[in-house]
Each structure stands twice: as C-alpha cells, then as structure tokens.
Motif scaffolding. Structure first.
Motif, PDB file in Angstrom:
ATOM      1  N   SER A  29      49.717  22.356  18.364  1.00 48.04           N
ATOM      2  CA  SER A  29      50.151  23.573  17.671  1.00 48.04           C
ATOM      3  C   SER A  29      51.592  23.930  18.017  1.00 48.04           C
ATOM      4  O   SER A  29      52.034  23.741  19.148  1.00 48.04           O
ATOM      5  CB  SER A  29      49.246  24.741  18.053  1.00 48.04           C
ATOM      6  OG  SER A  29      47.948  24.512  17.560  1.00 48.04           O
ATOM      7  N   ASP A 122      35.341  28.726  10.365  1.00 44.96           N
ATOM      8  CA  ASP A 122      35.803  27.675  11.275  1.00 44.96           C
ATOM      9  C   ASP A 122      36.977  26.936  10.631  1.00 44.96           C
ATOM     10  O   ASP A 122      36.784  26.028   9.829  1.00 44.96           O
ATOM     11  CB  ASP A 122      34.634  26.714  11.554  1.00 44.96           C
ATOM     12  CG  ASP A 122      35.037  25.612  12.526  1.00 44.96           C
ATOM     13  OD1 ASP A 122      36.028  25.813  13.254  1.00 44.96           O
ATOM     14  OD2 ASP A 122      34.381  24.557  12.540  1.00 44.96           O
ATOM     15  N   GLY A 124      40.135  24.446  10.575  1.00 43.74           N
ATOM     16  CA  GLY A 124      40.691  23.316  11.317  1.00 43.74           C
ATOM     17  C   GLY A 124      42.185  23.500  11.540  1.00 43.74           C
ATOM     18  O   GLY A 124      42.751  23.036  12.525  1.00 43.74           O
ATOM     19  N   GLN A 146      40.487  32.403  14.779  1.00 37.57           N
ATOM     20  CA  GLN A 146      40.104  31.153  15.453  1.00 37.57           C
ATOM     21  C   GLN A 146      40.535  29.939  14.634  1.00 37.57           C
ATOM     22  O   GLN A 146      40.301  29.874  13.431  1.00 37.57           O
ATOM     23  CB  GLN A 146      38.575  31.106  15.623  1.00 37.57           C
ATOM     24  CG  GLN A 146      38.023  32.211  16.504  1.00 37.57           C
ATOM     25  CD  GLN A 146      38.621  32.191  17.904  1.00 37.57           C
ATOM     26  OE1 GLN A 146      38.677  31.147  18.544  1.00 37.57           O
ATOM     27  NE2 GLN A 146      39.094  33.331  18.373  1.00 37.57           N
ATOM     28  N   SER A 147      41.167  28.989  15.305  1.00 39.99           N
ATOM     29  CA  SER A 147      41.535  27.744  14.628  1.00 39.99           C
ATOM     30  C   SER A 147      41.805  26.674  15.673  1.00 39.99           C
ATOM     31  O   SER A 147      42.217  26.972  16.787  1.00 39.99           O
ATOM     32  CB  SER A 147      42.799  27.954  13.794  1.00 39.99           C
ATOM     33  OG  SER A 147      43.274  26.714  13.324  1.00 39.99           O
ATOM     34  N   ARG A 148      41.591  25.410  15.281  1.00 38.82           N
ATOM     35  CA  ARG A 148      41.866  24.324  16.233  1.00 38.82           C
ATOM     36  C   ARG A 148      43.361  24.055  16.349  1.00 38.82           C
ATOM     37  O   ARG A 148      43.854  23.686  17.395  1.00 38.82           O
ATOM     38  CB  ARG A 148      41.149  23.051  15.779  1.00 38.82           C
ATOM     39  CG  ARG A 148      39.648  23.216  15.885  1.00 38.82           C
ATOM     40  CD  ARG A 148      38.902  21.909  15.721  1.00 38.82           C
ATOM     41  NE  ARG A 148      37.517  22.259  15.400  1.00 38.82           N
ATOM     42  CZ  ARG A 148      37.026  22.253  14.184  1.00 38.82           C
ATOM     43  NH1 ARG A 148      37.765  21.886  13.180  1.00 38.82           N
ATOM     44  NH2 ARG A 148      35.785  22.599  13.959  1.00 38.82           N
ATOM     45  N   ARG A 149      44.057  24.198  15.231  1.00 38.10           N
ATOM     46  CA  ARG A 149      45.506  23.935  15.220  1.00 38.10           C
ATOM     47  C   ARG A 149      46.238  25.035  14.480  1.00 38.10           C
ATOM     48  O   ARG A 149      45.729  25.549  13.491  1.00 38.10           O
ATOM     49  CB  ARG A 149      45.784  22.634  14.451  1.00 38.10           C
ATOM     50  CG  ARG A 149      45.258  21.404  15.120  1.00 38.10           C
ATOM     51  CD  ARG A 149      46.412  20.639  15.697  1.00 38.10           C
ATOM     52  NE  ARG A 149      45.965  19.407  16.307  1.00 38.10           N
ATOM     53  CZ  ARG A 149      46.776  18.466  16.725  1.00 38.10           C
ATOM     54  NH1 ARG A 149      48.069  18.604  16.584  1.00 38.10           N
ATOM     55  NH2 ARG A 149      46.318  17.381  17.294  1.00 38.10           N
TER      56      ARG A 149
END
Length: 380
Positions: A29, A122, A124, A146-149
């Motif tokens: 990120s 969710d 990504g 909320q996020s992974r990247r």
C-alpha cells in the motif's frame, strides 16, 4: 477475488505507468504521484489488474466517477454490470464500485450510514483519487474502511496545513514519483508557458484595500475590476484556442461569463449540465468556459490549452498545480499550453502568488511577469 485484466487494444501502457503500478504492487500500500494528464487512471487500472480483487475507488465528484467508469470500460475487460456508481445520484455496489468522498461521509441521523455499509464489505483494493485531500477530517474516516491494499493517486502532495505526512500514515509511503518536466520531455504532457500578469488597483480600490479588515483584503484585491478587463482581453486574444477561465469568487466569474457571453460551471451547476458543457468544450463546440474551483480536481479536458486564473484559494500550491494540470494534457497538434495568473501588485495577492508558484518552480516551471498594459496592447 474478481478477474480484472488490462486490454491494451490500440494503446500501450507507458513505461512510467508500468513502473508506478509495479512499484505499488511489489511495495505494498502507498501513494503514486504523477502530474495531471499523465494517466493516473491507467495506473489505477493496472493496479486493479495486479490485485484481481473487488475494488472501491473513491473520487472527488460524480463527473470524476463517470470519467473513471468510462476509462475502465475502455482499458480493461470489465463490463458495465461489474462497475457500480455510489454517489448522490446512484447507490450501486458492484465488484468495482466508484464512490464519491462526499457521499461516503454524509451523516444520517448522526450516523455515517454509507461508511458502515462499505466497511462491512471485503475490499481487496481501495483506490483514493486525489489522495492529497484525505487528511481533511471528513475524508480521514474513509481511510478506516477495511481493505487488503490501498493505493493513493495524486499530482501533488503539498498541503498548506503541512499535513501531507498524514497521507503516508493513512495510506502508506510514496511508492512512485516522477518530476513533471521528465514526463514533458518524453512528450506525454504538453510544455507550458506560465505568465503572471500584474494588475494595478485603481485609487478607489487601493483605498478600499487599505481600509479592509485583514480577512477581507484578499477578496478586495483578487476581484479588482482590472482583472476582469484583463481576463476578457486575454480570452479575446486567444479566441481560436480552448480557454478555461478559473476563479474563486462567484460574483466575479458570473460577471466575466456574462460579459463574454460564455457558459459557466460552478458549485450549483447540476451534474448533467456540467457533463454537457464539458463535452461541448472537449468537442470544440465551446471555445471558452468559465469555471469555479469545482474544476480544480479530476476534470479531464484534454483540449484546453489556455488557462486564465483570476483568483484562487489564497496561497495554495496544490491548487496552482491542479489548475496548471488542467491544460497539460498533450494536444493533438503538439501545441504547448499557456497558464496566465492574474495578480494585483503590491497586495497580499502578490504574496500569495509567490507561494502558489513555489511548487511549480520546484517542478522546473518558470513564470515570466508581464503588465496588464502588455495584454491590452497585445504584447504577449
């Protein structure tokens, strides 16, 4: 997961765009800094192709949201059903959702209803367009989704409140940055001639300025009648070019729009009308358009080659960069661009102008200074 790939059909990613997308993907990120007109959307699309995941794209306004959608449909294998718009006008959540910062941070009965909805999803990847806006407390909430990247895109990270460091703590470090002049040298953005036009206050205005409260002084000198005359003279001088006249004060830009008989886009202009006017400007049906600061961000007007700035947000370097960026997209015929900034001499306007120009000076742009009389006598 969601399958996304680039379709390089009749176009190719530029080397720096590839490096930017890869720098983000391999680094994690963070923020990519590229000049206006250098194709940040394509970097975003490439990041999505790397992530192959549900994606939330946050943008400044509905017009920008639709530009993103059109660009993704053109550059990727996504179809219309896979891209949702979540704005004041529509509420669609799809595998790729483009939402405006404003709607995300709207309260209903004291609760950020939309924010909760997105937070329960969710994601990504989240892409923050014009990420330099983020530290404003309102936008900061969106960094909690909320996020992974996370990928931040911007042309300039400078902020007058010195909060640019917050972007890195909210999103991640700078992953890619390239000087504007380097991209200009590669021919991907138009060369620009920056001209500061100095105007002199009339005796009456000078008296008003001297006696004004400190907080009103900028408005008094920024809206001097001479600026209006200069802006109109410049617009007429460039009547064969695509001209944007940009200002901060609505009554001032209303007058210029009326006197020139050209359309105006401001905060209360409906989105539909904005799109119609922007399209007419892109097609050359409209040669001159007057805009308020709504046009500072994310508006793609590739054919604009002349910008006339009559007033701005005090000494904002970020705004100066954004406004110059409006005319830097490369022209079909290889022409350069010209950026006029109208400044009242011996006032706070001149002090602010020096600060505004600092960022562009650091990017290698130089301003030449001319007098209002040079405009009236055609010595441009």
């Amino acid at each position: 997961a969601h399958e996304i790939s680039l379709l390089e059909d009749g176009w190719n990613m530029r080397e720096y765009q590839k490096l930017a997308a890869e720098g983000f993907w391999h680094g994690g990120s963070g923020v990519v800094v590229l000049p206006c007109g250098a194709g940040k959307t394509i970097v975003g699309a490439a990041a999505m192709a790397h992530a192959k995941a549900t994606t939330l794209i946050l943008v400044t306004n509905t017009v920008a949201a639709r530009q993103w959608r059109d660009e993704l449909l053109r550059r990727t294998n996504l179809n219309e059903d896979e891209i949702g718009e979540y704005s004041g006008a529509k509420k669609e959540i799809r595998p790729v959702t483009i939402a405006t910062y404003q709607v995300m941070t709207t309260k209903k009965k004291g609760v950020f209803a939309h924010l909760d909805l997105f937070d329960g999803h969710d994601w990504g990847l989240i892409i923050y367009d014009e990420v330099h806006l983020l530290p404003a407390p309102i936008f900061r909430f969106t960094a909690d989704i909320q996020s992974r990247r996370r990928l931040g895109l911007t042309a300039t990270l400078v902020r007058e409140d010195g909060m640019e460091g917050e972007v890195f703590s909210l999103i991640g470090p700078k992953r890619f940055d390239v000087p504007w002049k380097e991209i200009e040298a590669q021919g991907y953005i138009a060369p620009a001639d920056c001209v500061e036009v100095r105007v002199t206050l009339t005796e009456h205005e000078r008296l008003n300025y001297a006696t004004a409260e400190t907080e009103n002084r900028y408005r008094v000198c920024a809206t001097t009648a001479t600026k209006k005359s200069v802006a109109i003279a410049l617009a007429k001088f460039h009547e064969n070019d695509q001209v944007l006249i940009i200002g901060q004060y609505i009554d001032q830009i209303d007058e210029i729009s009326n006197d020139l008989g050209v359309p105006i886009i401001k905060g209360d202009t409906p989105v539909k009308e904005r799109e119609i006017l922007y399209n007419a400007f892109r097609n050359g049906e409209i040669k001159c358009l007057v805009v308020s600061k709504v046009a500072n961000f994310s508006i793609d007007l590739p054919e604009a080659s002349i910008a006339i700035q009559i007033s701005g947000t005090f000494g904002s370097r970020q705004e100066e960069a954004q406004r110059l960026g409006r005319i830097l997209r490369p022209k079909a015929d290889g022409r350069g661009a010209r950026f006029y900034s109208l400044v009242a001499r011996d006032t706070v306007d001149q002090d602010f102008a020096q600060n505004r120009q600092r960022f562009l000076a650091e990017q290698g742009y130089s301003y030449r200074i001319i007098d209002a009389d040079d405009v009236f006598t055609g010595k441009l």
